[in-house]
Design a protein around this motif. Structure first.
Motif, PDB file in Angstrom:
ATOM      1  N   ALA A   1      41.148  54.306 203.629  1.00 49.78           N
ATOM      2  CA  ALA A   1      40.680  55.493 204.351  1.00 49.78           C
ATOM      3  C   ALA A   1      39.170  55.559 204.193  1.00 49.78           C
ATOM      4  O   ALA A   1      38.643  55.231 203.124  1.00 49.78           O
ATOM      5  N   THR A   2      38.478  55.956 205.245  1.00 50.23           N
ATOM      6  CA  THR A   2      37.034  56.179 205.138  1.00 50.23           C
ATOM      7  C   THR A   2      36.817  57.680 204.991  1.00 50.23           C
ATOM      8  O   THR A   2      37.337  58.471 205.785  1.00 50.23           O
ATOM      9  N   VAL A   3      36.074  58.044 203.948  1.00 49.83           N
ATOM     10  CA  VAL A   3      35.950  59.455 203.583  1.00 49.83           C
ATOM     11  C   VAL A   3      34.474  59.855 203.584  1.00 49.83           C
ATOM     12  O   VAL A   3      33.639  59.131 203.040  1.00 49.83           O
ATOM     13  N   ALA A   4      34.163  60.989 204.215  1.00 51.22           N
ATOM     14  CA  ALA A   4      32.779  61.487 204.222  1.00 51.22           C
ATOM     15  C   ALA A   4      32.593  62.474 203.070  1.00 51.22           C
ATOM     16  O   ALA A   4      33.432  63.359 202.857  1.00 51.22           O
ATOM     17  N   LEU A   5      31.508  62.296 202.311  1.00 54.74           N
ATOM     18  CA  LEU A   5      31.189  63.201 201.201  1.00 54.74           C
ATOM     19  C   LEU A   5      30.070  64.124 201.684  1.00 54.74           C
ATOM     20  O   LEU A   5      28.948  63.675 201.894  1.00 54.74           O
ATOM     21  N   THR A   6      30.388  65.405 201.840  1.00 56.52           N
ATOM     22  CA  THR A   6      29.431  66.284 202.518  1.00 56.52           C
ATOM     23  C   THR A   6      28.738  67.286 201.605  1.00 56.52           C
ATOM     24  O   THR A   6      27.764  67.912 202.001  1.00 56.52           O
ATOM     25  N   ALA A   7      29.255  67.477 200.380  1.00 58.92           N
ATOM     26  CA  ALA A   7      28.608  68.444 199.470  1.00 58.92           C
ATOM     27  C   ALA A   7      27.315  67.837 198.918  1.00 58.92           C
ATOM     28  O   ALA A   7      27.084  66.627 199.008  1.00 58.92           O
ATOM     29  N   ASP A   8      26.468  68.712 198.322  1.00 58.39           N
ATOM     30  CA  ASP A   8      25.197  68.221 197.770  1.00 58.39           C
ATOM     31  C   ASP A   8      25.448  67.210 196.656  1.00 58.39           C
ATOM     32  O   ASP A   8      24.736  66.224 196.531  1.00 58.39           O
ATOM     33  N   LYS A   9      26.437  67.499 195.818  1.00 54.34           N
ATOM     34  CA  LYS A   9      26.752  66.570 194.726  1.00 54.34           C
ATOM     35  C   LYS A   9      28.024  65.819 195.071  1.00 54.34           C
ATOM     36  O   LYS A   9      28.948  66.390 195.654  1.00 54.34           O
ATOM     37  N   LYS A  10      28.016  64.519 194.706  1.00 55.35           N
ATOM     38  CA  LYS A  10      29.130  63.659 195.111  1.00 55.35           C
ATOM     39  C   LYS A  10      29.679  62.926 193.894  1.00 55.35           C
ATOM     40  O   LYS A  10      28.924  62.261 193.185  1.00 55.35           O
ATOM     41  N   VAL A  11      30.991  63.068 193.662  1.00 57.66           N
ATOM     42  CA  VAL A  11      31.631  62.398 192.532  1.00 57.66           C
ATOM     43  C   VAL A  11      32.471  61.246 193.094  1.00 57.66           C
ATOM     44  O   VAL A  11      33.329  61.463 193.954  1.00 57.66           O
ATOM     45  N   ILE A  12      32.184  60.036 192.610  1.00 52.11           N
ATOM     46  CA  ILE A  12      32.874  58.850 193.143  1.00 52.11           C
ATOM     47  C   ILE A  12      33.544  58.107 191.990  1.00 52.11           C
ATOM     48  O   ILE A  12      32.883  57.666 191.053  1.00 52.11           O
ATOM     49  N   ALA A  13      34.883  58.013 192.057  1.00 57.65           N
ATOM     50  CA  ALA A  13      35.625  57.259 191.031  1.00 57.65           C
ATOM     51  C   ALA A  13      36.019  55.924 191.639  1.00 57.65           C
ATOM     52  O   ALA A  13      36.733  55.881 192.646  1.00 57.65           O
ATOM     53  N   ILE A  14      35.545  54.836 191.026  1.00 57.46           N
ATOM     54  CA  ILE A  14      35.790  53.529 191.656  1.00 57.46           C
ATOM     55  C   ILE A  14      36.995  52.831 191.033  1.00 57.46           C
ATOM     56  O   ILE A  14      37.284  52.977 189.853  1.00 57.46           O
ATOM     57  N   LYS A  15      37.673  52.078 191.886  1.00 56.74           N
ATOM     58  CA  LYS A  15      38.848  51.328 191.456  1.00 56.74           C
ATOM     59  C   LYS A  15      38.396  50.153 190.595  1.00 56.74           C
ATOM     60  O   LYS A  15      37.366  49.537 190.885  1.00 56.74           O
ATOM     61  N   LYS A  16      39.182  49.859 189.555  1.00 57.62           N
ATOM     62  CA  LYS A  16      38.829  48.719 188.706  1.00 57.62           C
ATOM     63  C   LYS A  16      38.818  47.427 189.516  1.00 57.62           C
ATOM     64  O   LYS A  16      39.631  47.251 190.427  1.00 57.62           O
ATOM     65  N   ASN A  17      37.918  46.546 189.171  1.00 59.88           N
ATOM     66  CA  ASN A  17      37.800  45.231 189.816  1.00 59.88           C
ATOM     67  C   ASN A  17      37.322  45.302 191.263  1.00 59.88           C
ATOM     68  O   ASN A  17      37.395  44.305 191.974  1.00 59.88           O
ATOM     69  N   ALA A  18      36.881  46.481 191.721  1.00 63.81           N
ATOM     70  CA  ALA A  18      36.424  46.583 193.114  1.00 63.81           C
ATOM     71  C   ALA A  18      34.994  46.053 193.253  1.00 63.81           C
ATOM     72  O   ALA A  18      34.550  45.746 194.350  1.00 63.81           O
ATOM     73  N   VAL A  19      34.280  45.945 192.129  1.00 62.24           N
ATOM     74  CA  VAL A  19      32.864  45.573 192.185  1.00 62.24           C
ATOM     75  C   VAL A  19      32.657  44.242 191.466  1.00 62.24           C
ATOM     76  O   VAL A  19      33.166  44.045 190.368  1.00 62.24           O
TER      77      VAL A  19
END
Ligand code: FAD
Length: 320
Positions: free
Chosen positions: A142-160
């Motif tokens: 899913a593509t998700v837009a983060l619109t608030a001033d502060k953005k919390v992003i939890a990344i999946k393991k092994n994605a990077v």
């Protein structure tokens, strides 16, 4: 604006999944012309934390209050929220984990931030901030837009794919005021649920299914796991039959693992099992049935009897 990464510790060292989060933070910071600060909470050392510099952090804030040595969700959330305010962070990056999920939900509520979890790619800044997240146990995105001033992003393991540099981060003491309410729920002790290596965090997993015939045969699975320094896991029927403890069961209804190597021994590869392992980097399947569905998901396959293949594999690894 800055980028703040919450790093989880294991025995004082930054977990591999958090090093991935730091590297992800670096890529976000580069795109925004900013820098990465890391927050580490609990027992550690300057030396262990300065490692964050190799993955792109310029500074580590270390909350070393002894009361934080055992994770307290409320206290950790308060410390992280304070660190976000202290650094004026627009982006808060962390790894998706049980601690990460609990802390990030509370912090985003405190800060009225946009939150997205299970993220598998770098943000797209072409129109606002959008990220791609894995959904339906890895079957879709899913593509998700983060619109608030502060953005919390939890990344999946092994994605990077992390690239290690030779930097070193400065480490600063961080001591926000904590009150009794932050410790209203107290963890008074912890013990490891599984063997030597924790399954959700494991880099290497040796997993076995009903093809092992019975609990008395698990020695060959443990021997291979010990030779590799791997965690052991199992299919659901194996834990239902009490051959192995339930906390080793992986799949849709069990633990989701994302190791670099998942070795499946005598497991058919039902869709419910694959749901828990399909984000492993490399999957090796050992099964005597060449038609076993697991071979379709495998990077490498061995058609053979586990009672023959496993001891030979263990011997070869021990000899190497
Ligand atoms: P089997 O299906 O019996 O397969 C055993 C395999 O071992 C076979 O492929 C066979 O060829 C091979 N084999 C036998 N002898 C040998 C030998 N000597 N050498 C090599 N290979 C050998 N399952 C999970 O694992 N995790 C889940 O989370 C999960 N959740 C579920 C949720 C729901 C709602 C449902 C309905 C099912 C769920 N299941 C789950 C069960 C799943 O559908 C399968 O039944 C299960 O994964 C099969 O386990 P298995 O592969 O160990 O056993």
């Amino acid at each position: 604006m800055s980028v703040l990464v919450f790093a989880e510790l294991d025995n004082g060292s930054i977990k591999k999944s958090s090093l991935e989060a730091i590297y992800y933070g670096l890529e976000v910071a580069k795109a925004k012309g900013s820098s990465v600060t890391v927050l580490a909470i609990g027992e550690s050392s300057n030396e262990a934390l300065a490692i964050a510099g190799k993955y792109g952090a310029t500074k580590v804030l270390w909350a070393s209050d002894a009361r934080l040595n055992i994770a307290s969700i409320q206290a950790y959330s308060s410390v992280l929220a304070e660190a976000v305010n202290a650094t004026s962070a627009e982006f808060v990056i962390l790894s998706k984990s049980s601690l990460g999920d609990a802390v990030s939900a509370r912090v985003s509520a405190k800060l009225k931030a946009s939150i997205v979890s299970n993220v598998v790619d770098l943000p797209d800044f072409s129109s606002g901030v959008t990220v791609k997240r894995s959904i339906y146990t890895g079957k879709a995105f899913a593509t998700v837009a983060l619109t608030a001033d502060k953005k919390v992003i939890a990344i999946k393991k092994n994605a990077v794919n992390v690239v290690e540099g030779d930097g070193s981060a400065s480490v600063e003491n961080f001591a926000p005021a904590l009150n009794d309410a932050d410790f209203a729920v107290k963890v008074t002790g912890t013990h490891k649920a599984s063997g030597q290596v924790s399954l959700p965090e494991a880099d290497l997993v040796v997993s076995a299914g009903r093809g092992l015939k019975g609990p008395e045969n698990w020695g060959i699975v443990e021997d291979l796991a010990n030779a590799l320094g791997a965690a052991t896991a199992c299919s659901k029927p194996v834990s239902d039959l009490d051959w192995r403890p339930h906390h080793e069961h992986v799949g849709q209804t069990g633990i989701k693992v994302s190791p670099n190597l998942y070795i499946a021994c005598g497991i058919s590869g039902a869709i419910q099992h694959l749901a828990g392992v399909n984000s492993s980097k490399v999957i090796v399947v050992i099964n005597k049935d060449p038609e076993a569905p697991f071979f379709k998901a495998a990077d490498y396959g061995i058609v053979g009897d586990v009672f023959d293949v496993l001891p030979r594999l263990t011997k070869a690894i021990q000899a190497s």
